[in-house]
Design an enzyme around this catalytic site. Structure first.
Site, PDB file in Angstrom:
ATOM      1  CB  SER A  45      18.459  36.185  34.433  1.00 61.71           C
ATOM      2  OG  SER A  45      18.433  36.282  33.015  1.00 61.71           O
ATOM      3  CE1 TYR A  84      13.062  36.152  34.400  1.00 60.03           C
ATOM      4  CE2 TYR A  84      14.525  36.917  32.646  1.00 60.03           C
ATOM      5  CZ  TYR A  84      14.227  36.014  33.651  1.00 60.03           C
ATOM      6  OH  TYR A  84      15.079  34.982  33.913  1.00 60.03           O
TER       7      TYR A  84
END
Ligand code: ZN
Length: 689
Positions: free
Chosen positions: A566, A579
């Protein structure tokens, strides 16, 4: 026993070419009658040509199709007036014949006429079937075949000795039939059957009846207890067979894939296969040679029969025997090529296409799963022929040189040069975790479009199956497999890789993609939330990558892993510590594995996407609301918000990520590993440094 499948009601409305298609499909429907891609059918009829003249035309199945699935477009229409004079000739080379037949075609768009075309044309009958039925080849491959045929068929048959298909064989068949007014069938030594009739139904009925007569005679003589010399070994239990096969197939795949041409494998432990591999005489029988020219193109002249005593605890011993066996096979194949080669021949890959393991079953190889299965299907036919032939007498096959000249037939070689170049990912298997989701399914579609076989691993098996069905529907059965995988469960990850190994022989590309996301300020981040992110994104990527690494190393033919991380792997995402930290872990894990994988040709690279909303399970969850809240906007404003945030003012879609994966996995990135690629529309804060 083969059955007459003719349906009068269905056939009633059919005539001409349509009726021929119907008859052909019926013949192809039973592989005991006609093996894959083999055999051909014809009908002679009057049609109007392009100028409206009535002409006599023979429609005959052309090159490159299978009777089971043949359609009108699979047949070639040839003007009989042009073909008939050929019967007066003494001989004709294959090249002359093919060139001549091209001139006889009524439509240039029809497929090329097959090498067996004249066999149909020279027979003075309206309908002709040429098939390769197990029971008939059993007779044609028994050393006492002619005497057996006399007992079964009396004076109703014509026997032609083996010669390679072509002009001379066609003429020999016609002359034999013309010389015997009682003839109802032709038996072609070490090859097959020719039958005919005045109507399509009569022709088909005779084909089936002749096979039934042969079957009845053979079955009365098969002694199951003595079959293949009697049983030498008992088959291993079914679950043991599957476990062992999955364990050894990656090694086999590596050993047969040498020289940069990977192979896809299939495993087969059908009852007849087990019967054969456990027989006392089977090793000897298997090395006699091919029973029919049509078999050996896909099975090679001989299989590899592995010298191993079945023992469920001896996976290592089996691996050693396989490694040695495949190496020896290749040497023997090279010697066979040297002994028989004609000027200009270039050797095919020397690895076996059929590998027989006592107690275990059969492993087949091919450039795709479909072709591996064809090789397997033809060996089922070979087993049936050996069963029949040994019940009658001794099994005899094509001589080595006859076999070689079929395998390296100039016309077949020419056909290969016409085949389109192979796609980027053909002969490769990609396993995609989270395969049912947005990025996962888009990646599967992207890789499959360029030839890959794909394994869709997902917790959501239903969703993975849907994507697999779609890909199989588009590219053909066997191109995609759905497996259930919980990436946080060590045993489940192993089981999914075993399933992939059993189905395809191994894995070349891992796409680590299964994920989730949560969002909360650090002081509100619970341990449970933290652990969830670490388990799925950290441990999950680790487990799948470790399993892939072990498997790729065992194959020994390199591999590629692509991690979907990401933007947050390099950018401190606000209110998403758990996350973002887990995503950073993934990116670094990839680099660490890249350094260990280098010596084995295993590359590991990472994609850094941002805000891929479409089709994502993550974005259907609370994450959307949480992110919107973090930015102080409404959830439905997120797309626009993200677009405006990028330098290029674009949204990022799953297909964009799939494109990045395809690049990293491809040969275009062959010299890139440990690398990160942003696919985020340009987010300056996340520019990699
Ligand atoms: Zn044939």
């Amino acid at each position: 026993m083969v059955q007459n499948l003719w349906d009068k009601a269905k056939a009633a409305g059919l005539s001409g070419l349509d009726e021929l298609v119907y008859r052909s499909n019926l013949i192809g429907a039973d592989r005991r009658v006609c093996n894959w891609g083999g055999g051909n059918t014809s009908a002679k009829m009057t049609v109007r040509d392009f100028r409206g003249r009535e002409i006599e035309v023979m429609f005959v199945k052309g090159s490159g199709s299978d009777l089971a699935t043949a359609r009108a477009s699979s047949f070639t229409g040839l003007r009989m007036e042009d073909i008939r004079p050929l019967f007066e000739r003494e001989d004709m080379t294959d090249e002359e014949m093919v060139a001549y037949l091209a001139h006889c075609m009524i439509d240039a768009k029809h497929p090329r006429a097959s090498i067996e075309t004249l066999l149909h044309a020279f027979l003075p009958f309206r309908h002709v079937d040429h098939t390769h039925p197990d029971a008939i080849i059993s007779i044609c491959c028994a050393d006492n075949g002619r005497e057996v045929a006399r007992e079964i068929f009396g004076d109703r048959f014509v026997w032609v000795p083996y010669i390679r298909p072509g002009f001379r064989l066609s003429k020999m068949i016609a002359q034999g039939v013309l010389a015997n007014p009682k003839a109802e069938l032709v038996l072609m030594e070490k090859h097959g059957l020719v039958t005919w009739g005045d109507t399509a139904e009569e022709c088909y009925a005779r084909t089936i009846r002749v096979i039934q007569e042969a079957e009845a005679y053979i079955e009365a003589r098969v002694d199951e207890a003595k079959l293949f010399g009697g049983r030498k070994f008992e088959p291993l239990p079914a679950d043991v067979r599957r476990r062992l096969a999955a364990e050894v197939m990656p090694l086999v795949r590596g050993a047969v894939s040498a020289e940069g041409r990977r192979m896809i494998l299939s495993f087969d432990d059908g009852e007849d296969v087990l019967r054969f591999v456990c027989g006392r005489d089977s090793e000897r029988l298997s090395q006699i040679g091919a029973a029919c020219p049509d078999h050996l193109v896909h099975t090679k002249v001989k299989p590899l029969f592995v010298d191993w005593t079945p023992d469920e605890g001896d996976a290592e011993g089996l691996k050693r025997k396989l490694r040695e066996g495949i190496a020896a096979y290749k040497e023997q194949y090279k010697a066979y090529f040297e002994r028989n080669k004609n000027e200009g021949d270039v050797m095919f890959e020397p690895a076996p296409r059929v590998i027989l393991v006592p107690g275990l079953g059969m492993i087949n190889t091919g450039k795709s799963l479909a072709m591996a299965r064809v090789s397997g299907a033809l060996y089922h036919r070979a087993i049936a022929v050996m069963r029949g032939a040994t019940a009658l007498g001794n099994f005899v096959s094509l001589s080595e040189n006859e076999a070689y000249n079929v395998e390296y037939w100039p016309l077949e070689l020419y056909k290969l040069t016409l085949a389109p170049p192979e796609a980027e990912f053909s002969r490769q298997v990609a396993l995609i975790t989270g395969g049912a989701g947005g990025i996962g399914s888009a990646t599967a579609r992207r890789l499959a479009a360029e030839g890959a076989h794909v394994v869709l691993a997902d917790l959501n098996l239903e969703g993975a199956r849907k994507v697999a069905d779609e890909i199989n529907g588009k590219y053909g059965e066997g191109r995609a497999l759905a497996v259930r995988m919980d990436v946080t469960d060590e045993e489940a990850v192993r089981a999914a890789f075993r399933e992939a190994a059993l189905y395809y022989g191994g894995v070349d590309i891992l796409v680590n993609n299964a994920g989730l996301a949560t969002s909360s300020p650090i002081e509100e981040t619970t341990l449970q939330e933290w652990n969830l992110n670490m388990n799925v994104l950290g441990t999950g990527y680790f487990l799948a990558a470790r399993e892939a690494f072990i498997l790729m190393k065992e194959q020994g033919i390199g591999g590629s892993m692509v991690f979907i991380a990401s933007k947050n792997a390099v950018y401190a995402g606000k209110n998403a510590s758990a996350y973002s930290a887990a995503k950073a872990l993934e990116a670094h894990l990839a680099r660490c594995i890249a350094t260990e994988g280098g010596p084995y040709g295993i590359r590991v690279n990472t994609i850094l996407p941002d805000a891929v909303l479409q089709g994502s399970q993550i974005w259907n969850s609370r994450w959307r609301e949480e992110r919107a809240a973090a930015y102080g906007i409404k959830p439905e404003e997120l797309e626009e918000y993200y677009r405006k945030r990028t330098t290029l003012l674009v949204n990022v879609f799953p297909e964009d990520i799939a494109e990045g994966v395809a690049f990293f996995a491809s040969s275009r990135a062959a010299k890139t590993t440990g690398c990160m690629l942003t696919v985020d529309g340009g987010v300056p804060a996340a520019f990699a440094r």
